[in-house]
Every structure is written in C-alpha cells, then in structure tokens.
Design an enzyme around this catalytic site. Structure first.
Site, PDB file in Angstrom:
ATOM      1  N   GLU A   1      34.632  14.572   9.154  1.00  0.00           N
ATOM      2  CA  GLU A   1      35.419  13.818   8.114  1.00  0.00           C
ATOM      3  C   GLU A   1      34.436  14.980   6.856  1.00  0.00           C
ATOM      4  OE1 GLU A   1      33.904  11.316   9.333  1.00  0.00           O
ATOM      5  OE2 GLU A   1      35.792   9.957  10.400  1.00  0.00           O
TER       6      GLU A   1
ATOM      7  N   TYR B   1      35.395  24.966   5.936  1.00  0.00           N
ATOM      8  CA  TYR B   1      36.215  24.541   7.262  1.00  0.00           C
ATOM      9  C   TYR B   1      38.118  25.321   6.998  1.00  0.00           C
ATOM     10  CZ  TYR B   1      32.863  21.171   6.986  1.00  0.00           C
ATOM     11  OH  TYR B   1      31.577  20.809   8.319  1.00  0.00           O
TER      12      TYR B   1
HETATM   13  C1  COA Z   1      28.975  24.136   3.847  1.00  0.00           C
HETATM   14  C2  COA Z   1      27.866  25.203   4.292  1.00  0.00           C
HETATM   15  C3  COA Z   1      27.667  24.577   6.157  1.00  0.00           C
HETATM   16  C4  COA Z   1      28.286  26.035   4.056  1.00  0.00           C
HETATM   17  O1  COA Z   1      27.273  27.302   4.876  1.00  0.00           O
HETATM   18  P1  COA Z   1      27.184  29.196   4.169  1.00  0.00           P
HETATM   19  O2  COA Z   1      26.519  29.583   5.362  1.00  0.00           O
HETATM   20  O3  COA Z   1      26.488  29.130   3.355  1.00  0.00           O
HETATM   21  O4  COA Z   1      28.813  29.213   4.515  1.00  0.00           O
HETATM   22  P2  COA Z   1      29.522  31.332   4.508  1.00  0.00           P
HETATM   23  O5  COA Z   1      28.277  31.645   3.947  1.00  0.00           O
HETATM   24  O6  COA Z   1      29.930  30.658   6.155  1.00  0.00           O
HETATM   25  O7  COA Z   1      30.815  30.914   4.159  1.00  0.00           O
HETATM   26  C5  COA Z   1      32.174  31.258   5.021  1.00  0.00           C
HETATM   27  C6  COA Z   1      32.870  30.661   3.855  1.00  0.00           C
HETATM   28  O8  COA Z   1      33.579  29.091   3.223  1.00  0.00           O
HETATM   29  C7  COA Z   1      33.772  28.949   1.846  1.00  0.00           C
HETATM   30  N1  COA Z   1      32.023  28.224   1.619  1.00  0.00           N
HETATM   31  C8  COA Z   1      31.041  28.591   1.202  1.00  0.00           C
HETATM   32  N2  COA Z   1      30.394  28.273   1.041  1.00  0.00           N
HETATM   33  C9  COA Z   1      30.752  28.291  -0.636  1.00  0.00           C
HETATM   34  C10 COA Z   1      31.166  27.091  -2.251  1.00  0.00           C
HETATM   35  N3  COA Z   1      29.769  27.256  -1.987  1.00  0.00           N
HETATM   36  N4  COA Z   1      32.464  27.617  -2.666  1.00  0.00           N
HETATM   37  C11 COA Z   1      33.281  27.763  -2.130  1.00  0.00           C
HETATM   38  N5  COA Z   1      33.339  28.572  -1.110  1.00  0.00           N
HETATM   39  C12 COA Z   1      32.682  28.367  -0.321  1.00  0.00           C
HETATM   40  C13 COA Z   1      34.328  29.923   1.831  1.00  0.00           C
HETATM   41  O9  COA Z   1      35.618  30.290   1.816  1.00  0.00           O
HETATM   42  C14 COA Z   1      33.239  31.205   2.149  1.00  0.00           C
HETATM   43  O10 COA Z   1      33.681  32.425   2.770  1.00  0.00           O
HETATM   44  P3  COA Z   1      33.249  33.251   1.889  1.00  0.00           P
HETATM   45  O11 COA Z   1      31.499  33.248   1.170  1.00  0.00           O
HETATM   46  O12 COA Z   1      33.397  35.021   2.125  1.00  0.00           O
HETATM   47  O13 COA Z   1      34.226  33.743   0.584  1.00  0.00           O
HETATM   48  C15 COA Z   1      27.111  24.854   2.894  1.00  0.00           C
HETATM   49  O14 COA Z   1      26.944  25.297   1.795  1.00  0.00           O
HETATM   50  C16 COA Z   1      25.974  24.210   3.517  1.00  0.00           C
HETATM   51  O15 COA Z   1      24.878  24.155   3.721  1.00  0.00           O
HETATM   52  N6  COA Z   1      26.112  22.793   2.970  1.00  0.00           N
HETATM   53  C17 COA Z   1      25.075  21.920   2.480  1.00  0.00           C
HETATM   54  C18 COA Z   1      25.704  20.075   3.876  1.00  0.00           C
HETATM   55  C19 COA Z   1      27.365  20.501   4.338  1.00  0.00           C
HETATM   56  O16 COA Z   1      27.824  19.779   3.055  1.00  0.00           O
HETATM   57  N7  COA Z   1      27.064  20.025   5.344  1.00  0.00           N
HETATM   58  C20 COA Z   1      28.166  19.960   5.225  1.00  0.00           C
HETATM   59  C21 COA Z   1      28.802  18.567   5.157  1.00  0.00           C
HETATM   60  S1  COA Z   1      28.243  18.062   6.890  1.00  0.00           S
END
Ligand code: COA
Length: 161
Positions: free
Chosen positions: A120, A132
C-alpha cells in the site's frame, strides 16, 4: 537494477542498527513511523527450528563508510508477501538503493514460495510509486481515505512472480 547503482551491502537488520534506522525513518516524511518496539519484534527474523520466515528486515549499508543508507521490511505467508516499508536516507536517494532493497526482498520471497506481492502506498508518494512501477508493480485497487494526517487514499499495488 540499474548499471550505475550505488555499491551497497545488503544484510539482515540487527538490533544494533535500530538507532540509525529510527533516525533515518524519522527524517523521511512518507515513511511509516514505527516504534522501536515494532522494529525490535522483527530483527533476527529467522525461525531456526522450521526454517520458515514470516518477516524479512534488511538494511543497505554504504560500501565505503558502512553507514546504514536504507532499510526495508516485509512480511510473508506464502504464497503471499507484503512489502511493509522501505526507506532510503535523503542523501542516498536516487542511487538505486531502494531498488536493490526491494529486489533483495523479492529474491527472499521467491525462495520462500511467494508468488504474489502486495503493498500500500500513499497516492501522492510519487517517488515510492515510481520505484514500485519500475519494478513491475501495478495498481490493483484503492482504499479510500486509508491514511490520516493528511487523509488520503492508499493505492494497493501488486506484483506477480
Ligand atoms: C521511495 C524511496 C525508498 C526510493 O528510494 P531510492 O533509493 O531513492 O530509489 P532508487 O534510486 O532505487 O530509484 C529507483 C526508481 O524509482 C523511481 N523513483 C525513485 N525516486 C523517485 C522520485 N523522487 N520521483 C519519481 N520516481 C522516483 C525511478 O523510477 C527510479 O529509477 P531511476 O532513478 O532509474 O529513474 C525513497 O524515495 C524514500 O525513502 N522515500 C521516503 C520513504 C517512502 O516513501 N517509503 C515508501 C513508503 S513505505
């Protein structure tokens, strides 16, 4: 996993990681804010007797400094698994760490016979939805007004192995 992914070591979350994990999660607006007790209940999640896992808790450590850069927690009752939370410290974001963490959860799910993964996510959480979607999750349904502070729909996403 993208070819320019940050080199990290992914390993099970341990009790010694909890100060850092709580601090890290506390700095992330969209991460669920779990209590220390909630994390304490899931570290060292292997059931040595039966070899069956019901929770998976991982951390990703920066290869150079060893600092915990991100974490992920999942639960499973095969054939179904749920990705409960994933978080990456803001200074480590967009370096492929979130993707590596979720991929690692996926590998462990498969080993345990999980074929369907659910999660979710807040509708407005574009970073998480982007992560995701990039891994093959698709929107399955919505839960109206599921989240509070602020009230918002949950998007239920699903991935089939
Ligand atoms: C969601 C989260 C875990 C992503 O972690 P991350 O290490 O930055 O993600 P990645 O670098 O592995 O990104 C993988 C893909 O996700 C997508 N993505 C990641 N961050 C994004 C952003 N800010 N906006 C849009 N797409 C995004 C992209 O498709 C990305 O691929 P790309 O870099 O080749 O374009 C991080 O933003 C986070 O910790 N957010 C706050 C906590 C949260 O919302 N957790 C989820 C709910 S529990």
């Amino acid at each position: 996993m993208s070819s320019c992914a940050e080199p990290v070591m992914i390993r099970p979350m341990m009790a010694v990681d909890l100060n850092r994990v709580l601090d890290l999660a506390g700095g992330l607006k969209d991460a669920p804010q779990w209590s220390r007790a909630a994390y304490e209940g899931i570290v060292d999640p292997v059931d040595g007797e039966s070899g069956s896992w019901r929770r998976i808790a991982l951390v990703a450590c920066d290869a150079e400094s060893g600092l915990v850069a991100g974490f992920a927690v999942a639960s499973l009752v095969p054939p179904e698994g749920e990705l409960e939370t994933v978080g990456v410290a803001s200074e480590f974001q967009r370096r492929g760490i979130g993707r590596q963490l979720v991929n690692e959860i996926g590998k462990k799910f498969r080993l345990q016979g999980v074929t369907k993964v659910l999660l979710e996510v807040r509708d407005s959480n574009l970073a998480a939805k982007g992560l995701y979607c990039s891994l093959g999750f698709r929107e399955m349904s919505r839960r109206s007004g599921y989240y509070i502070d602020p009230i918002e729909d949950a998007v239920v996403m699903r991935l089939d192995f």
